[in-house]
Write a protein that holds these residues in place. Structure first.
Motif, short mmCIF file in Angstrom:
data_model
loop_
_atom_site.label_atom_id
_atom_site.label_comp_id
_atom_site.label_asym_id
_atom_site.label_seq_id
_atom_site.Cartn_x
_atom_site.Cartn_y
_atom_site.Cartn_z
N ALA A 19 0.84 -1.20 0.00
CA ALA A 19 0.00 0.00 0.00
C ALA A 19 0.87 1.25 0.00
O ALA A 19 0.56 2.23 -0.70
CB ALA A 19 -0.93 0.00 1.21
N GLY A 20 1.96 1.23 0.74
CA GLY A 20 2.88 2.36 0.76
C GLY A 20 3.53 2.59 -0.59
O GLY A 20 3.68 3.73 -1.04
N ILE A 21 3.91 1.52 -1.25
CA ILE A 21 4.50 1.62 -2.60
C ILE A 21 3.48 2.21 -3.56
O ILE A 21 3.80 3.13 -4.33
CB ILE A 21 4.98 0.23 -3.10
CG1 ILE A 21 6.17 -0.26 -2.27
CG2 ILE A 21 5.32 0.27 -4.58
CD1 ILE A 21 7.44 0.54 -2.48
N ASP A 22 2.26 1.70 -3.53
CA ASP A 22 1.21 2.21 -4.42
C ASP A 22 0.94 3.68 -4.17
O ASP A 22 0.82 4.48 -5.11
CB ASP A 22 -0.09 1.42 -4.24
CG ASP A 22 -0.01 0.01 -4.80
OD1 ASP A 22 0.93 -0.26 -5.59
OD2 ASP A 22 -0.87 -0.82 -4.45
N ASP A 23 0.87 4.08 -2.91
CA ASP A 23 0.62 5.48 -2.55
C ASP A 23 1.77 6.36 -3.04
O ASP A 23 1.55 7.43 -3.61
CB ASP A 23 0.45 5.61 -1.04
CG ASP A 23 0.00 7.00 -0.62
OD1 ASP A 23 -0.92 7.55 -1.27
OD2 ASP A 23 0.57 7.53 0.34
N GLY A 24 2.98 5.90 -2.84
CA GLY A 24 4.15 6.66 -3.29
C GLY A 24 4.19 6.80 -4.79
O GLY A 24 4.52 7.87 -5.32
N MET A 25 3.85 5.74 -5.51
CA MET A 25 3.83 5.80 -6.97
C MET A 25 2.77 6.79 -7.45
O MET A 25 3.03 7.59 -8.35
CB MET A 25 3.53 4.41 -7.55
CG MET A 25 4.61 3.39 -7.31
SD MET A 25 5.99 3.58 -8.42
CE MET A 25 5.29 3.01 -9.93
N GLU A 26 1.60 6.75 -6.82
CA GLU A 26 0.52 7.66 -7.23
C GLU A 26 0.91 9.11 -6.98
O GLU A 26 0.73 9.97 -7.85
CB GLU A 26 -0.76 7.32 -6.45
CG GLU A 26 -1.96 8.13 -6.89
CD GLU A 26 -3.22 7.71 -6.18
OE1 GLU A 26 -4.08 8.58 -5.98
OE2 GLU A 26 -3.37 6.52 -5.86
N LYS A 27 1.47 9.39 -5.81
CA LYS A 27 1.88 10.76 -5.50
C LYS A 27 3.00 11.22 -6.44
O LYS A 27 3.01 12.37 -6.88
CB LYS A 27 2.33 10.87 -4.05
CG LYS A 27 1.19 10.82 -3.07
CD LYS A 27 1.66 10.92 -1.64
CE LYS A 27 0.47 10.83 -0.69
NZ LYS A 27 0.90 10.84 0.71
N GLY A 28 3.91 10.33 -6.75
CA GLY A 28 5.00 10.66 -7.67
C GLY A 28 4.48 10.97 -9.07
O GLY A 28 4.94 11.91 -9.72
N MET A 29 3.51 10.20 -9.52
CA MET A 29 2.93 10.43 -10.84
C MET A 29 2.19 11.77 -10.87
O MET A 29 2.30 12.52 -11.84
CB MET A 29 2.01 9.28 -11.23
CG MET A 29 2.78 8.01 -11.54
SD MET A 29 1.71 6.61 -11.92
CE MET A 29 0.95 7.16 -13.43
N GLU A 30 1.44 12.07 -9.82
CA GLU A 30 0.72 13.35 -9.75
C GLU A 30 1.70 14.52 -9.77
O GLU A 30 1.48 15.50 -10.48
CB GLU A 30 -0.14 13.40 -8.49
CG GLU A 30 -1.37 12.52 -8.55
CD GLU A 30 -2.14 12.52 -7.24
OE1 GLU A 30 -1.92 13.41 -6.39
OE2 GLU A 30 -2.97 11.61 -7.06
N LYS A 31 2.77 14.40 -9.01
CA LYS A 31 3.77 15.47 -8.96
C LYS A 31 4.43 15.63 -10.33
O LYS A 31 4.67 16.75 -10.79
CB LYS A 31 4.82 15.15 -7.88
CG LYS A 31 5.72 16.28 -7.57
CD LYS A 31 4.96 17.38 -6.87
CE LYS A 31 5.90 18.44 -6.39
NZ LYS A 31 5.21 19.64 -5.94
N GLY A 32 4.72 14.52 -10.99
CA GLY A 32 5.31 14.57 -12.32
C GLY A 32 4.39 15.22 -13.34
O GLY A 32 4.83 16.00 -14.18
N MET A 33 3.10 14.91 -13.26
CA MET A 33 2.14 15.52 -14.17
C MET A 33 2.04 17.01 -13.92
O MET A 33 1.98 17.81 -14.86
CB MET A 33 0.77 14.84 -14.02
CG MET A 33 0.76 13.43 -14.60
SD MET A 33 -0.79 12.55 -14.34
CE MET A 33 -1.96 13.62 -15.12
N GLU A 34 2.04 17.40 -12.65
CA GLU A 34 1.96 18.82 -12.30
C GLU A 34 3.18 19.57 -12.85
O GLU A 34 3.06 20.65 -13.42
CB GLU A 34 1.89 18.97 -10.78
CG GLU A 34 1.68 20.38 -10.30
CD GLU A 34 1.50 20.44 -8.79
OE1 GLU A 34 2.23 21.20 -8.15
OE2 GLU A 34 0.61 19.73 -8.27
N LYS A 35 4.35 18.98 -12.69
CA LYS A 35 5.58 19.60 -13.19
C LYS A 35 5.55 19.70 -14.72
O LYS A 35 5.93 20.71 -15.29
CB LYS A 35 6.80 18.81 -12.72
CG LYS A 35 8.11 19.43 -13.12
CD LYS A 35 9.28 18.70 -12.48
CE LYS A 35 10.60 19.18 -12.96
NZ LYS A 35 10.97 20.49 -12.51
N GLY A 36 5.05 18.67 -15.37
CA GLY A 36 4.95 18.68 -16.82
C GLY A 36 3.99 19.74 -17.32
O GLY A 36 4.26 20.43 -18.32
#
Length: 96
Positions: A19-36
């Motif tokens: 669950a921690g890995i999934d949460d981290g991946m989701e937050k990382g993807m959101e941050k990457g999309m925001e930066k893009g």
């Protein structure tokens, strides 16, 4: 002497880890999309208005996703950087 524990041997820890890995991946993807999205907005602004003043770069850096999206939509009809960011008191600079 320390105790060694492999979380893969414990169902609770294994599920919490996953669950921690999934949460981290989701937050990382959101941050990457925001930066893009912020990078794309900056490129579009540079294309339309030329070199951007420091205040515009700061606005983009500090903006959350909602503000980036709003500025991107205003860019379609704005004739100045101030209009893109909803600023009225600054010196106007028209589009090229």
């Amino acid at each position: 002497m320390g105790i060694s524990l492999d979380i893969r041997d414990n169902k609770f820890f294994r599920e919490a880890y996953a669950a921690g890995i999934d949460d981290g991946m989701e937050k990382g993807m959101e941050k990457g999309m925001e930066k893009g999205e912020a990078t794309l907005l900056q490129r579009m602004l540079e294309r339309r208005f030329g070199k951007l003043p420091k205040w515009v770069k700061q606005e983009i850096e500090q903006a959350d996703r909602r503000k980036i999206e709003a500025a991107s939509l205003r860019l379609l009809e704005a004739s100045t950087l101030e209009e893109v960011f909803g600023k009225n008191g600054k010196k106007k600079r028209s589009a090229r």
